[in-house]
Scaffold this motif. Structure first.
Motif, short mmCIF file in Angstrom:
data_model
loop_
_atom_site.label_atom_id
_atom_site.label_comp_id
_atom_site.label_asym_id
_atom_site.label_seq_id
_atom_site.Cartn_x
_atom_site.Cartn_y
_atom_site.Cartn_z
N ASN A 1 3.83 5.66 -5.55
CA ASN A 1 3.73 5.78 -7.01
C ASN A 1 2.66 6.80 -7.41
N GLU A 2 1.54 6.75 -6.66
CA GLU A 2 0.48 7.72 -6.96
C GLU A 2 0.95 9.15 -6.69
N SER A 3 1.69 9.31 -5.57
CA SER A 3 2.21 10.64 -5.26
C SER A 3 3.21 11.09 -6.32
N LYS A 4 4.03 10.15 -6.79
CA LYS A 4 5.00 10.48 -7.83
C LYS A 4 4.31 10.86 -9.14
N ARG A 5 3.26 10.07 -9.48
CA ARG A 5 2.52 10.38 -10.71
C ARG A 5 1.85 11.74 -10.62
N GLN A 6 1.25 12.02 -9.43
CA GLN A 6 0.59 13.30 -9.24
C GLN A 6 1.60 14.45 -9.30
N GLU B 1 2.49 15.00 -12.91
CA GLU B 1 1.39 15.68 -13.60
C GLU B 1 1.36 17.16 -13.24
N ARG C 1 2.13 1.75 -3.49
CA ARG C 1 1.09 2.32 -4.35
C ARG C 1 0.90 3.80 -4.06
N ASP C 2 0.86 4.14 -2.77
CA ASP C 2 0.72 5.54 -2.42
C ASP C 2 1.89 6.37 -2.92
N GLN D 1 0.83 -1.20 0.00
CA GLN D 1 0.00 0.00 0.00
C GLN D 1 0.87 1.26 0.00
#
Length: 429
Positions: free
Chosen positions: A382-387, A390, A379-380, A376
């Motif tokens: 990676n999501e923070s990195k993607r955000q 962006e 995933r968090d 988890q």
């Protein structure tokens, strides 16, 4: 001595006179064991006296808590073993204290834990002796019991009498008058006579010093020890200076009660008796008298039980047949005991395996939970990195647009400024 006499002596010398040296070397190499029990009410100076006897801090200083917290409900048994060495001779000293003895309102049967403890040591020694493969048997039997008598000046109390009557056939009892510095010399002599009279009237058997019939010097020393019983002692580890000499004692407004002064108390007499002169005799009497009494009683009870069982089976058999029956009964009993031990062992093994299995499941569960937590977190992350990427891309686009607008405005403002400059130049002309 002439040469001929020397040769004759060498020829006649066999060597068995060296046997005592062999025994001595073997005994010193193995070391010695001695068990000392101290019994008495709290506050009589038992710990201080033991530290004074062996000149070491075997007991730490007591820190008393409030009465409701430290009041014992029954007599406890506290055993501690220390190894002391002096002059190359090692002594394994076992000290047994009995906190709680006589400290409660109802003291009925307060000696029962002490009696059971002494019997348990005898039973353990008997079992070690009865093994098929016997090696060196550790001797933790109680060799001496110092019983502390409170200095009340009125003789023995009922609890003192009952305790000594319960133990006088099981161990060597040495009565000790505690805190003798609360008496005058005349009161000490009078109180000793009262205590000895109470002991004689109640048929109590205390430790009796052996009669040295072949040695008048030893006999005279034993007579002095007999006259000193019960020993009136004073215990202290405080070093004081008296007449430019350092002594152990207690400071009072009227003077110093010296622990190692024979005119003040019997401490040195008691120490010499226990450690220097009669330690081996205490061990011998324990082994030859008290332990033999226990052993005979124990074996007699076993024989009576076995005999009653075999008599029911075959009352008229010859001794060999009777022996065979007893042997079979013993083998049957041993097999039953072995089966019971195997059952107990299997139960213990199953419990251990179940415990290990539970630990394994718990570890696996914790591992899975940690794995899920890590996944988890990944995933968090990676999501923070993607955000973040962006947001950075949007920022770059907006920044580029802003720069283009600035450049466009600057281009538009540049021609207008040139025209304005031309007009101002013409006006000057």
């Amino acid at each position: 001595m002439s040469q001929g006499e020397k040769e004759k002596a060498e020829v006649s010398y066999v060597g068995y006179a060296n046997l005592p040296n062999q025994v001595f070397r073997k005994a010193v190499k193995r070391g010695f064991q001695f068990s000392l029990m101290v019994v008495g009410q709290s506050g009589l100076g038992k710990s201080t006296l033991i530290n004074s006897l062996f000149m070491t801090d075997l007991y730490e200083d007591c820190v008393y808590s409030p009465s409701p917290q430290r009041m014992p409900r029954t007599t406890e048994i506290k055993e501690s073993t220390v190894s002391v060495e002096e002059g190359g001779v090692r002594l394994e000293l076992t000290l047994i204290d009995t906190p709680g003895f006589g400290d409660i309102v109802d003291n009925s049967q307060c000696w029962r834990p002490i009696v059971d403890y002494i019997d348990s040591k005898y039973e353990k020694y008997l079992n070690d002796e009865s093994r098929v493969n016997r090696g060196y048997t550790e001797d933790y039997r109680i060799h001496c019991c110092l019983y502390f008598i409170p200095p009340n000046g009125h003789g023995l109390r009922q609890i003192d009498i009952e305790f000594m009557k319960q133990l006088h056939n099981k161990t060597n009892i040495v009565p000790v008058i505690a805190k003798a510095d609360t008496f005058t010399p005349e009161e000490v002599v009078r109180f000793k006579k009262v205590v000895l009279q109470d002991i004689a009237d109640n048929g109590i058997k205390i430790y009796q010093f052996p009669d040295a019939q072949l040695d008048e010097e030893d006999d005279a020393a034993n007579q002095k020890l007999r006259e000193a019983i019960p020993f009136a002692v004073v215990g202290s580890n405080t070093i004081l200076e008296v007449n430019q000499k350092k002594v152990r004692g207690r400071q009072y407004p009227w003077g110093v009660a010296e622990v190692e002064n024979a005119d003040h108390c019997d401490f040195t007499t008691l120490r010499n008796m226990i450690i220097r002169t009669h330690m081996q005799d205490l061990k011998d009497i324990t082994n030859n008298v008290h332990y033999e009494n226990y052993r005979c009683t124990k074996l007699a009870n076993v024989s009576s039980v076995t005999g009653s069982a075999t008599d029911k089976i075959a009352p008229s058999r010859d001794p060999l047949a009777q022996f065979e029956v007893e042997k079979k009964e013993h083998e049957k009993k041993m097999r039953r005991m072995e089966e019971e031990m195997e059952d107990v062992f299997e139960v213990k093994v199953r419990e251990k395996l179940q415990k290990l299995e539970d630990i394994k499941h718990d570890l696996n569960r914790r591992k899975e939970a940690m794995t899920r937590t890590i996944e988890q977190l990944e995933r968090d992350l990676n999501e923070s990195k993607r955000q973040f990427d962006e947001d950075k891309r949007q920022y770059d686009i907006e920044q580029q647009k802003y720069m283009e607008q600035v450049e466009s405005q600057m281009r538009q403002q540049a021609p207008a400024k040139g025209k304005k400059d031309d007009k101002s130049a013409k006006k000057k002309k």
